[in-house]
Design an enzyme around this catalytic site. Structure first.
Site, PDB file in Angstrom:
ATOM      1  N   ARG A 231      35.217  10.040  60.152  1.00  0.00           N
ATOM      2  CA  ARG A 231      34.878   8.916  60.119  1.00  0.00           C
ATOM      3  C   ARG A 231      35.873   8.031  58.620  1.00  0.00           C
ATOM      4  O   ARG A 231      36.119   8.949  58.260  1.00  0.00           O
ATOM      5  CB  ARG A 231      33.405   8.535  59.657  1.00  0.00           C
ATOM      6  CG  ARG A 231      32.803   7.320  59.899  1.00  0.00           C
ATOM      7  CD  ARG A 231      31.185   7.462  59.991  1.00  0.00           C
ATOM      8  NE  ARG A 231      30.847   7.851  58.526  1.00  0.00           N
ATOM      9  CZ  ARG A 231      29.574   8.388  58.022  1.00  0.00           C
ATOM     10  NH1 ARG A 231      28.520   8.644  59.163  1.00  0.00           N
ATOM     11  NH2 ARG A 231      29.389   8.694  56.895  1.00  0.00           N
TER      12      ARG A 231
ATOM     13  N   LYS B 279      21.707  15.090  59.181  1.00  0.00           N
ATOM     14  CA  LYS B 279      20.534  14.224  59.354  1.00  0.00           C
ATOM     15  C   LYS B 279      20.591  13.249  60.497  1.00  0.00           C
ATOM     16  O   LYS B 279      19.584  13.294  61.344  1.00  0.00           O
ATOM     17  CB  LYS B 279      20.401  13.657  57.963  1.00  0.00           C
ATOM     18  CG  LYS B 279      20.256  14.477  56.668  1.00  0.00           C
ATOM     19  CD  LYS B 279      20.379  13.659  55.454  1.00  0.00           C
ATOM     20  CE  LYS B 279      21.600  12.729  55.199  1.00  0.00           C
ATOM     21  NZ  LYS B 279      22.781  13.502  54.848  1.00  0.00           N
TER      22      LYS B 279
ATOM     23  N   ARG C  51      31.444  12.329  47.573  1.00  0.00           N
ATOM     24  CA  ARG C  51      30.096  12.276  48.014  1.00  0.00           C
ATOM     25  C   ARG C  51      28.963  13.403  47.833  1.00  0.00           C
ATOM     26  O   ARG C  51      27.803  13.316  47.558  1.00  0.00           O
ATOM     27  CB  ARG C  51      30.010  12.223  49.674  1.00  0.00           C
ATOM     28  CG  ARG C  51      30.710  10.533  49.950  1.00  0.00           C
ATOM     29  CD  ARG C  51      30.951  10.577  51.500  1.00  0.00           C
ATOM     30  NE  ARG C  51      30.178  10.716  52.486  1.00  0.00           N
ATOM     31  CZ  ARG C  51      30.641  11.151  53.549  1.00  0.00           C
ATOM     32  NH1 ARG C  51      31.929  11.048  53.691  1.00  0.00           N
ATOM     33  NH2 ARG C  51      29.841  11.394  54.728  1.00  0.00           N
TER      34      ARG C  51
ATOM     35  N   ARG D 156      34.464  15.136  62.078  1.00  0.00           N
ATOM     36  CA  ARG D 156      33.783  13.883  62.529  1.00  0.00           C
ATOM     37  C   ARG D 156      34.952  12.689  62.206  1.00  0.00           C
ATOM     38  O   ARG D 156      34.990  11.994  63.287  1.00  0.00           O
ATOM     39  CB  ARG D 156      32.621  13.450  61.569  1.00  0.00           C
ATOM     40  CG  ARG D 156      31.926  12.321  62.153  1.00  0.00           C
ATOM     41  CD  ARG D 156      30.566  12.099  61.342  1.00  0.00           C
ATOM     42  NE  ARG D 156      30.935  11.937  60.054  1.00  0.00           N
ATOM     43  CZ  ARG D 156      29.877  11.699  59.050  1.00  0.00           C
ATOM     44  NH1 ARG D 156      28.452  11.511  59.809  1.00  0.00           N
ATOM     45  NH2 ARG D 156      29.936  11.592  58.048  1.00  0.00           N
TER      46      ARG D 156
HETATM   47  P1  B4P Z   1      25.796  13.792  60.851  1.00  0.00           P
HETATM   48  O1  B4P Z   1      24.378  14.121  61.472  1.00  0.00           O
HETATM   49  O2  B4P Z   1      26.339  12.627  61.092  1.00  0.00           O
HETATM   50  O3  B4P Z   1      25.494  13.991  59.183  1.00  0.00           O
HETATM   51  P2  B4P Z   1      24.692  13.344  58.268  1.00  0.00           P
HETATM   52  O4  B4P Z   1      24.163  14.254  57.544  1.00  0.00           O
HETATM   53  O5  B4P Z   1      23.837  12.043  58.757  1.00  0.00           O
HETATM   54  O6  B4P Z   1      25.791  12.333  57.408  1.00  0.00           O
HETATM   55  P3  B4P Z   1      26.031  11.417  56.013  1.00  0.00           P
HETATM   56  O7  B4P Z   1      24.765  11.772  54.984  1.00  0.00           O
HETATM   57  O8  B4P Z   1      27.630  11.549  55.719  1.00  0.00           O
HETATM   58  O9  B4P Z   1      25.810   9.977  56.386  1.00  0.00           O
HETATM   59  P4  B4P Z   1      24.914   8.376  56.279  1.00  0.00           P
HETATM   60  O10 B4P Z   1      25.210   7.692  57.198  1.00  0.00           O
HETATM   61  O11 B4P Z   1      23.680   8.891  55.811  1.00  0.00           O
HETATM   62  O12 B4P Z   1      26.686  15.185  61.086  1.00  0.00           O
HETATM   63  C1  B4P Z   1      28.004  15.255  60.385  1.00  0.00           C
HETATM   64  C2  B4P Z   1      29.008  15.721  61.534  1.00  0.00           C
HETATM   65  O13 B4P Z   1      28.561  17.094  61.864  1.00  0.00           O
HETATM   66  C3  B4P Z   1      28.950  15.056  62.871  1.00  0.00           C
HETATM   67  O14 B4P Z   1      30.230  15.023  63.153  1.00  0.00           O
HETATM   68  C4  B4P Z   1      28.171  15.912  63.811  1.00  0.00           C
HETATM   69  O15 B4P Z   1      28.440  15.973  65.153  1.00  0.00           O
HETATM   70  C5  B4P Z   1      28.144  17.374  63.381  1.00  0.00           C
HETATM   71  N1  B4P Z   1      27.056  18.090  63.204  1.00  0.00           N
HETATM   72  C6  B4P Z   1      25.642  17.755  63.059  1.00  0.00           C
HETATM   73  N2  B4P Z   1      25.029  19.127  63.568  1.00  0.00           N
HETATM   74  C7  B4P Z   1      25.824  19.938  63.690  1.00  0.00           C
HETATM   75  C8  B4P Z   1      25.800  21.224  64.125  1.00  0.00           C
HETATM   76  N3  B4P Z   1      24.538  21.978  64.191  1.00  0.00           N
HETATM   77  N4  B4P Z   1      26.862  22.390  64.557  1.00  0.00           N
HETATM   78  C9  B4P Z   1      28.179  21.626  64.336  1.00  0.00           C
HETATM   79  N5  B4P Z   1      28.344  20.115  63.962  1.00  0.00           N
HETATM   80  C10 B4P Z   1      27.231  19.330  63.738  1.00  0.00           C
HETATM   81  O16 B4P Z   1      25.660   8.233  54.854  1.00  0.00           O
HETATM   82  C11 B4P Z   1      27.149   7.216  54.598  1.00  0.00           C
HETATM   83  C12 B4P Z   1      27.363   6.517  53.534  1.00  0.00           C
HETATM   84  O17 B4P Z   1      26.325   5.208  53.606  1.00  0.00           O
HETATM   85  C13 B4P Z   1      26.834   7.185  52.248  1.00  0.00           C
HETATM   86  O18 B4P Z   1      28.250   7.841  51.591  1.00  0.00           O
HETATM   87  C14 B4P Z   1      26.470   5.680  51.275  1.00  0.00           C
HETATM   88  O19 B4P Z   1      27.766   5.179  50.885  1.00  0.00           O
HETATM   89  C15 B4P Z   1      25.973   4.795  52.376  1.00  0.00           C
HETATM   90  N6  B4P Z   1      24.305   4.784  52.157  1.00  0.00           N
HETATM   91  C16 B4P Z   1      23.693   5.548  53.320  1.00  0.00           C
HETATM   92  N7  B4P Z   1      22.251   5.383  52.969  1.00  0.00           N
HETATM   93  C17 B4P Z   1      22.114   4.919  51.557  1.00  0.00           C
HETATM   94  C18 B4P Z   1      21.189   4.644  50.750  1.00  0.00           C
HETATM   95  N8  B4P Z   1      19.765   5.209  50.984  1.00  0.00           N
HETATM   96  N9  B4P Z   1      21.442   4.293  49.338  1.00  0.00           N
HETATM   97  C19 B4P Z   1      22.738   4.153  49.088  1.00  0.00           C
HETATM   98  N10 B4P Z   1      23.660   4.272  50.033  1.00  0.00           N
HETATM   99  C20 B4P Z   1      23.590   4.681  51.180  1.00  0.00           C
END
Ligand code: B4P
Length: 186
Positions: free
Chosen positions: A133, A15, A144, A131
């Protein structure tokens, strides 16, 4: 062109990666609640201190806290003339989605598209472990994913019922996924 867009999908679906690209190419405000929360944690603010432990466990930060962040950003944007936005990682449960509906009604705005990024658990796990983190270890990732299934996946029906949902295959190269999403915005 659709310019009020939500990104929905399990952790690691990409995302953040895709939202950043799309916001850049379409000049939309990119609002990632995850990034905003991590910035608060890094700054050591009271809000960040409250969020840090919850995030490290892979649970959801309180709705009130996340809503306050989103409200202030969307109000700021509306006050400075409006424009499109892309919400990444928010809403993450039905109460957040309902609160967003009320907020948007106040602002006279509407969601135009919800992109659902779909990917197998095995690939999600691989991407997140890569990743590296702080909240990306096996145990926390599994938790998660459970939180996603229990609390976030009900939004698929919520937005499906409103005729806004568009599923996208999130597997493959970043560029290919990006082209699939770009086509949905028109
Ligand atoms: P990302 O792009 O970082 O994935 P994400 O879906 O955004 O991650 P996530 O859901 O964990 O994060 P968020 O910050 O929202 O991609 C992941 C990895 O894959 C990266 O290394 C990227 O380079 C790689 N990648 C991407 N596309 C690729 C492809 N096509 N091929 C290969 N590799 C690829 O959430 C983190 C925490 O924040 C939650 O657990 C929660 O505690 C809190 N939080 C956030 N929003 C919240 C809300 N609304 N309410 C309550 N808590 C919240």
């Amino acid at each position: 062109m659709k310019q009020r867009v939500l990104f929905l999908g399990p952790p690691g679906a990409g995302k953040g990666t895709q939202a950043q690209l799309l916001a850049g190419s379409r000049q939309l405000l990119h609002l990632s609640t995850g990034d905003l929360l991590r910035a608060e944690v890094a700054a050591g603010s009271a809000l960040g201190q409250e969020a840090a432990a919850v995030m490290a466990r892979g649970e959801l930060v309180s709705d009130a806290l996340v809503l306050a962040i989103v409200r202030s950003r969307l109000e700021q944007q509306a006050a400075s003339g409006g424009g499109g936005w892309l919400l990444d990682g928010f809403p993450r449960n039905v109460p957040q989605a309902e609160a967003l509906e009320s907020l948007l009604e106040e602002l006279g705005q509407q969601i135009e598209l919800v992109v659902l990024m779909e990917l197998d658990d095995a690939v999600l796990l691989q991407r997140l472990l890569g990743r590296g983190r702080e909240d990306d270890n096996q145990e926390v990732i599994r938790h998660r994913l459970e939180v996603y299934r229990d609390q976030t996946a009900p939004l698929i029906r919520f937005y499906g019922d409103r005729g806004l949902l568009q599923p996208v295959d999130a597997s493959g190269e970043v560029e290919s996924v990006s082209q699939r999403i770009d086509a949905l915005l028109g």
